[in-house]
Design a protein around this motif. Structure first.
Motif, PDB file in Angstrom:
ATOM      1  N   MET A 215       0.829  -1.207   0.000  1.00 16.05           N
ATOM      2  CA  MET A 215       0.000   0.000   0.000  1.00 16.05           C
ATOM      3  C   MET A 215       0.862   1.255   0.000  1.00 16.05           C
ATOM      4  O   MET A 215       0.525   2.242  -0.667  1.00 16.05           O
ATOM      5  CB  MET A 215      -0.951   0.017   1.200  1.00 16.05           C
ATOM      6  N   MET A 216       1.974   1.225   0.718  1.00 24.16           N
ATOM      7  CA  MET A 216       2.879   2.375   0.735  1.00 24.16           C
ATOM      8  C   MET A 216       3.446   2.622  -0.663  1.00 24.16           C
ATOM      9  O   MET A 216       3.536   3.766  -1.105  1.00 24.16           O
ATOM     10  CB  MET A 216       4.010   2.152   1.741  1.00 24.16           C
ATOM     11  N   ALA A 217       3.794   1.558  -1.363  1.00 23.96           N
ATOM     12  CA  ALA A 217       4.329   1.684  -2.717  1.00 23.96           C
ATOM     13  C   ALA A 217       3.263   2.231  -3.666  1.00 23.96           C
ATOM     14  O   ALA A 217       3.540   3.107  -4.492  1.00 23.96           O
ATOM     15  CB  ALA A 217       4.853   0.343  -3.212  1.00 23.96           C
TER      16      ALA A 217
ATOM     17  N   LEU B 162      -3.688   6.262   4.041  1.00 24.15           N
ATOM     18  CA  LEU B 162      -3.411   5.554   2.791  1.00 24.15           C
ATOM     19  C   LEU B 162      -4.641   5.471   1.876  1.00 24.15           C
ATOM     20  O   LEU B 162      -4.548   4.941   0.765  1.00 24.15           O
ATOM     21  CB  LEU B 162      -2.880   4.151   3.076  1.00 24.15           C
ATOM     22  N   GLU B 163      -5.783   5.959   2.372  1.00 22.56           N
ATOM     23  CA  GLU B 163      -7.041   5.919   1.622  1.00 22.56           C
ATOM     24  C   GLU B 163      -7.333   4.512   1.116  1.00 22.56           C
ATOM     25  O   GLU B 163      -7.446   4.259  -0.091  1.00 22.56           O
ATOM     26  CB  GLU B 163      -7.005   6.923   0.464  1.00 22.56           C
ATOM     27  N   CYS B 164      -7.424   3.586   2.070  1.00 19.66           N
ATOM     28  CA  CYS B 164      -7.668   2.186   1.730  1.00 19.66           C
ATOM     29  C   CYS B 164      -8.558   1.538   2.777  1.00 19.66           C
ATOM     30  O   CYS B 164      -8.971   2.186   3.734  1.00 19.66           O
ATOM     31  CB  CYS B 164      -6.336   1.432   1.619  1.00 19.66           C
TER      32      CYS B 164
ATOM     33  N   ASP C  78      -7.010  -4.168   2.566  1.00 19.85           N
ATOM     34  CA  ASP C  78      -5.906  -3.838   1.667  1.00 19.85           C
ATOM     35  C   ASP C  78      -4.567  -3.978   2.389  1.00 19.85           C
ATOM     36  O   ASP C  78      -3.534  -4.168   1.751  1.00 19.85           O
ATOM     37  CB  ASP C  78      -6.036  -2.410   1.135  1.00 19.85           C
ATOM     38  N   ILE C  79      -4.598  -3.872   3.710  1.00 22.30           N
ATOM     39  CA  ILE C  79      -3.381  -3.952   4.525  1.00 22.30           C
ATOM     40  C   ILE C  79      -3.211  -5.340   5.144  1.00 22.30           C
ATOM     41  O   ILE C  79      -2.115  -5.881   5.162  1.00 22.30           O
ATOM     42  CB  ILE C  79      -3.400  -2.875   5.631  1.00 22.30           C
ATOM     43  N   LEU C  80      -4.304  -5.905   5.627  1.00 27.40           N
ATOM     44  CA  LEU C  80      -4.263  -7.211   6.292  1.00 27.40           C
ATOM     45  C   LEU C  80      -4.828  -8.287   5.384  1.00 27.40           C
ATOM     46  O   LEU C  80      -5.863  -8.103   4.750  1.00 27.40           O
ATOM     47  CB  LEU C  80      -5.088  -7.180   7.585  1.00 27.40           C
ATOM     48  N   GLU C  81      -4.147  -9.435   5.345  1.00 35.04           N
ATOM     49  CA  GLU C  81      -4.594 -10.545   4.503  1.00 35.04           C
ATOM     50  C   GLU C  81      -4.447 -11.847   5.275  1.00 35.04           C
ATOM     51  O   GLU C  81      -3.429 -12.090   5.913  1.00 35.04           O
ATOM     52  CB  GLU C  81      -3.743 -10.593   3.230  1.00 35.04           C
TER      53      GLU C  81
ATOM     54  N   LEU D  29       5.683  -3.222  12.101  1.00 36.19           N
ATOM     55  CA  LEU D  29       4.401  -3.594  11.502  1.00 36.19           C
ATOM     56  C   LEU D  29       4.578  -3.921  10.023  1.00 36.19           C
ATOM     57  O   LEU D  29       4.100  -4.954   9.535  1.00 36.19           O
ATOM     58  CB  LEU D  29       3.397  -2.454  11.684  1.00 36.19           C
ATOM     59  N   LYS D  30       5.298  -3.078   9.316  1.00 38.48           N
ATOM     60  CA  LYS D  30       5.506  -3.256   7.871  1.00 38.48           C
ATOM     61  C   LYS D  30       6.223  -4.562   7.555  1.00 38.48           C
ATOM     62  O   LYS D  30       5.912  -5.233   6.568  1.00 38.48           O
ATOM     63  CB  LYS D  30       6.307  -2.077   7.321  1.00 38.48           C
TER      64      LYS D  30
END
Length: 74
Positions: free
Chosen positions: A10-12, A55-57, A61-64, A35-36
């Motif tokens: 997400m950062m990318a 991150l507007e998500c 989108d961050i956790l899977e 965390l990253k």
């Protein structure tokens, strides 16, 4: 079963650096790095909320969630 952190993805996508994200979220770069890199044992919902806002998500989108191949053998 494993929860994977896709924060780097997400950062990318948002072209955001660790330092600027840490400042925007209000946590240290060291804690954000933990965390990253998937080393965190827990994440506060308030931190996840702020990450999603910046991150507007969505949290997904961050956790899977991933099922390990070893878990399927039982």
């Amino acid at each position: 079963m494993t929860i994977c952190i896709n924060l780097d993805v997400m950062m990318a996508k948002r072209k955001m650096r660790l330092k600027s994200l840490a400042e925007a979220v209000g946590i240290t770069e060291a804690n954000l790095s933990i965390l990253k890199n998937g080393k965190a044992k827990a994440v506060r919902l308030s931190t996840l909320d702020k990450l999603c806002e910046v991150l507007e998500c969505q949290p997904g989108d961050i956790l899977e969630f991933e099922v390990n191949s070893d878990d399927n053998d039982s």
